[in-house]
Design an enzyme around this catalytic site. Structure first.
Site, PDB file in Angstrom:
ATOM      1  N   HIS A 198       0.651  -0.810   0.212  1.00  0.00           N
ATOM      2  CA  HIS A 198      -0.257  -0.330   0.069  1.00  0.00           C
ATOM      3  C   HIS A 198       1.001   1.406  -0.003  1.00  0.00           C
ATOM      4  CE1 HIS A 198      -2.700  -3.164   1.316  1.00  0.00           C
ATOM      5  NE2 HIS A 198      -3.433  -2.487   0.442  1.00  0.00           N
ATOM      6  N   HIS A 245      -4.776  -5.639  -6.101  1.00  0.00           N
ATOM      7  CA  HIS A 245      -4.877  -6.915  -5.289  1.00  0.00           C
ATOM      8  C   HIS A 245      -6.405  -7.556  -4.796  1.00  0.00           C
ATOM      9  CE1 HIS A 245      -4.323  -4.117  -2.751  1.00  0.00           C
ATOM     10  NE2 HIS A 245      -4.487  -4.538  -1.643  1.00  0.00           N
ATOM     11  N   HIS A 267      -6.756  -9.864   3.483  1.00  0.00           N
ATOM     12  CA  HIS A 267      -6.664 -10.297   2.206  1.00  0.00           C
ATOM     13  C   HIS A 267      -6.207 -11.193   1.843  1.00  0.00           C
ATOM     14  CE1 HIS A 267      -5.518  -6.114   2.350  1.00  0.00           C
ATOM     15  NE2 HIS A 267      -5.400  -6.327   1.442  1.00  0.00           N
ATOM     16  N   GLU A 291      -9.438 -10.041  13.938  1.00  0.00           N
ATOM     17  CA  GLU A 291      -9.504  -9.285  14.246  1.00  0.00           C
ATOM     18  C   GLU A 291     -11.227  -9.108  15.327  1.00  0.00           C
ATOM     19  OE1 GLU A 291     -10.655  -7.026  11.095  1.00  0.00           O
ATOM     20  OE2 GLU A 291      -9.055  -7.086   9.584  1.00  0.00           O
ATOM     21  N   TYR A 321     -13.036  -1.506  -5.931  1.00  0.00           N
ATOM     22  CA  TYR A 321     -12.943   0.525  -6.165  1.00  0.00           C
ATOM     23  C   TYR A 321     -11.574   0.396  -6.130  1.00  0.00           C
ATOM     24  CZ  TYR A 321     -10.696  -0.450  -1.047  1.00  0.00           C
ATOM     25  OH  TYR A 321     -10.172  -0.654   0.132  1.00  0.00           O
ATOM     26  N   GLU A 323      -8.737  -3.127  -4.726  1.00  0.00           N
ATOM     27  CA  GLU A 323      -8.839  -4.191  -4.823  1.00  0.00           C
ATOM     28  C   GLU A 323      -9.939  -3.849  -5.567  1.00  0.00           C
ATOM     29  OE1 GLU A 323      -7.015  -4.189   0.011  1.00  0.00           O
ATOM     30  OE2 GLU A 323      -9.551  -3.560  -0.078  1.00  0.00           O
TER      31      GLU A 323
END
Length: 182
Positions: free
Chosen positions: A23, A30, A67, A85, A102, A114
């Site tokens: 990034h 990706h 990802h 998370e 987007y 992505e």
């Protein structure tokens, strides 16, 4: 080192890159995912990204993003990231926007770029967030009414177009995913 899957414009895998370095101002396309988590009362789990995140720190957004690694299935990725998370186990995982894509630019010039299939997830517990990933959370009515991340801001109208009640959104099939995600 966590790898992300790099894509061509057709969604085919063309390589990998270290997530920690991918990034920047020229972020390559990706593969990623977004998940929208709902409980038995049809409340939506809104999360605030940790302040230490590389992209959009401290921004309110959808429930969970991530990802897939090379060769990792999308549902496996959703399951892994929900647990990592938010400390959550999914009861159901349904693909609802298989081809969402987007590109967004942060004020400092960092780009997100992505192909990001979107999933509806149901759970029966409250989250136990990892502070390195999630700064805060709220259970809210759908749709959320606040300023959100660029991807959530674009995903939510597409989700609303599927119907007013998230429980009734039609599910897609894995055959609709970008080729690298199958």
């Amino acid at each position: 080192m966590e790898l992300v899957v790099l894509l061509d414009e057709a969604g085919q895998a063309v390589g990998t890159a270290d997530k920690a370095t991918v990034h920047h101002e020229q972020t390559p396309l990706h593969l990623a995912f977004s998940a929208y988590v709902f409980d038995a009362d049809n409340r939506f789990l809104l999360t605030r990204r940790a302040l230490t995140k590389r992209t959009w720190p401290g921004v309110w957004t959808n429930s969970c993003c991530g990802h897939p690694g090379p060769g990792e299935g999308m549902r496996d990725t959703v399951t892994r990231r929900l647990k990592d998370e938010l400390g959550l186990e999914a009861e159901t995982i349904d693909l609802v926007l298989p081809r969402f894509r987007y590109r967004a630019v942060m004020p400092d010039g960092t780009v997100e770029n992505e192909m990001c299939p979107v999933y509806r997830v149901t759970v029966s517990a409250d989250p136990r967030p990892d502070a390195a990933e999630v700064d805060d959370f709220e259970w809210v009515d759908w749709p959320p009414r606040r300023e959100l991340s660029p991807w959530a801001t674009r995903q939510i109208p597409e989700l609303e177009a599927l119907g007013a009640d998230p429980r009734n959104w039609p599910s897609g099939t894995d055959a609709e995913l970008p080729p690298a995600a199958c």
